[in-house]
Design an enzyme around this catalytic site. Structure first.
Site, short mmCIF file in Angstrom:
data_model
loop_
_atom_site.label_atom_id
_atom_site.label_comp_id
_atom_site.label_asym_id
_atom_site.label_seq_id
_atom_site.Cartn_x
_atom_site.Cartn_y
_atom_site.Cartn_z
N LYS A 1 0.63 -1.25 0.11
CA LYS A 1 0.24 -0.11 0.08
C LYS A 1 0.73 1.32 0.09
CE LYS A 1 -3.72 -2.64 2.37
NZ LYS A 1 -4.38 -2.77 1.07
N GLY A 2 2.17 1.21 0.78
CA GLY A 2 2.76 2.42 0.77
C GLY A 2 3.71 2.61 -0.62
N ALA A 3 4.06 1.69 -1.02
CA ALA A 3 4.80 1.60 -2.49
C ALA A 3 3.80 2.28 -3.41
CB ALA A 3 5.64 0.52 -2.67
N GLU B 1 0.08 -1.11 7.13
CA GLU B 1 0.94 -2.56 6.79
C GLU B 1 2.16 -2.40 7.62
OE1 GLU B 1 -1.05 -4.40 2.99
OE2 GLU B 1 0.71 -3.17 2.69
N ASP C 1 -5.56 2.38 -3.09
CA ASP C 1 -4.13 3.53 -2.96
C ASP C 1 -4.01 4.59 -4.22
OD1 ASP C 1 -3.58 1.34 -1.17
OD2 ASP C 1 -2.73 -0.14 -2.77
O1 RIB Z 1 -3.97 -2.15 -1.62
C1 RIB Z 1 -3.23 -3.18 -2.61
C2 RIB Z 1 -2.04 -3.66 -1.92
O2 RIB Z 1 -2.41 -4.40 -0.88
C3 RIB Z 1 -1.37 -4.63 -2.72
O3 RIB Z 1 -0.43 -4.28 -3.64
C4 RIB Z 1 -0.76 -5.69 -1.48
O4 RIB Z 1 0.65 -5.65 -1.67
C5 RIB Z 1 -1.37 -5.15 -0.30
O5 RIB Z 1 -0.60 -4.40 0.30
#
Ligand code: RIB
Length: 308
Positions: A49-51, A148, A259
């Site tokens: 979610k961060g990346a 996360e 995201d």
């Molecule tokens: O929000 C989607 C993301 O959730 C995915 O890319 C997965 O890595 C989880 O972190």
């Protein structure tokens, strides 16, 4: 570590959060407890979610930076490469301590997904790492967080913000939030599942109920995302509540759409948009992101947002 926020001033957006490699299998339907189903060939994508947020913002044109931790392994190198290729400043990405986080993802024909995350190195991003990155935080106009990474790391970020910086938090996956974290959110960004988790039995049934209930918990503003129905936003008090509808699109894969939405919202707030205007733009970014497969691969350019 040297953070270069010179030559153009501050970062539009600093994301402090996770970086995962996504292992994705398409399925006819997601399995129930005790059930085995066969799926498609495995697809391996950069995610987390961060990346995802940092990359989504950079693709839209933001000056974005990521504070995260990856393993000293192939997955970590894949994630660093994708961030750098998109123009994200990765000086704040720490390497080592545990294997890179992994997300196991199934996607059904309607585009809905189920995700299990093994946090790995994400779980080793500590409050001390945040304190060591103080210059990076000081250089950020907007800081975006998800859950996360450890909650104590999230709380440390809220204490290290620049006085004029704005904090955006998406509590995903949801966990009990300390009052000091809730009070710093401007906005708190939730989907239905996260709203119901945070509010518990008193949640109510409508997005308007959730926004009112969430505002009463202390954030300065709230955004509730509703998938194909768009989003509901409110600032300060429930009288300011607005519904922003989504354009109609053909959903292929919803992974990462939240995201992309949050990144777009955070970036536009940092540029001075009010919440309603920023969320209206973010709804279109989220809609564009569900029209292609994968998380980061699906994030739109400004031209692709204009096209939805
Ligand atoms: O929000 C989607 C993301 O959730 C995915 O890319 C997965 O890595 C989880 O972190």
């Amino acid at each position: 570590m040297q953070y270069d926020a010179s030559g153009g001033g501050r970062y539009d957006l600093l994301v402090v959060g996770s970086a995962n490699v996504d292992l994705v299998v398409g399925v006819e339907r997601r399995p129930g407890p005790g059930e085995t189903v066969l799926g498609s060939d495995l697809a391996v994508h950069p995610g987390g979610k961060g990346a995802n947020q940092a990359l989504a913002a950079a693709r839209l044109g933001a000056r974005a930076a990521l504070l995260a931790r990856v393993g000293d392994d192939e997955h970590g190198r894949l994630l660093l490469a994708s961030q750098r290729e998109a123009g994200v400043d990765t000086d704040g990405v720490l390497v080592g301590g545990a294997p890179t986080g992994v997300a196991l993802i199934t996607v059904d024909p309607s585009g809905d997904n189920s995700i299990v995350v093994s946090p790995g190195a994400n779980g080793r991003l500590t409050p001390a790492d945040v304190r060591a990155a103080a210059p990076l935080l000081a250089a950020a106009r907007v800081v975006s967080l998800q859950l996360e990474i450890p909650l104590e790391t999230v709380a440390e970020v809220t204490r290290g913000l620049a006085p004029d910086a704005r904090l955006v938090l998406n509590p995903s996956p949801p966990a009990p939030l300390p009052a000091e974290v809730l009070a710093a959110c401007d906005p708190l960004v939730v989907n239905e599942h996260e709203a119901r988790y945070v509010l518990g039995a008193a949640a109510g049934d409508t997005p308007q109920d959730w926004v009112r209930g969430l505002l009463a918990l202390g954030p300065r503003s709230v955004v509730t995302t509703l998938g194909a129905q768009g989003a509901v936003v409110a600032e300060g008090h429930a009288d300011s509540l607005h519904h922003l509808p989504s354009p109609r699109v053909e959903a292929v894969d919803t992974t990462g759409a939240g995201d992309a939405f949050t990144a777009a919202l955070a970036w536009r707030l940092g540029r001075g948009d009010d919440l309603r205007r920023a969320a209206a733009f973010a709804v279109r970014v989220g809609a564009a992101a569900v029209t292609a497969r994968g998380a980061q691969d699906s994030f739109p350019t400004p031209e692709q947002v204009d096209a939805v």
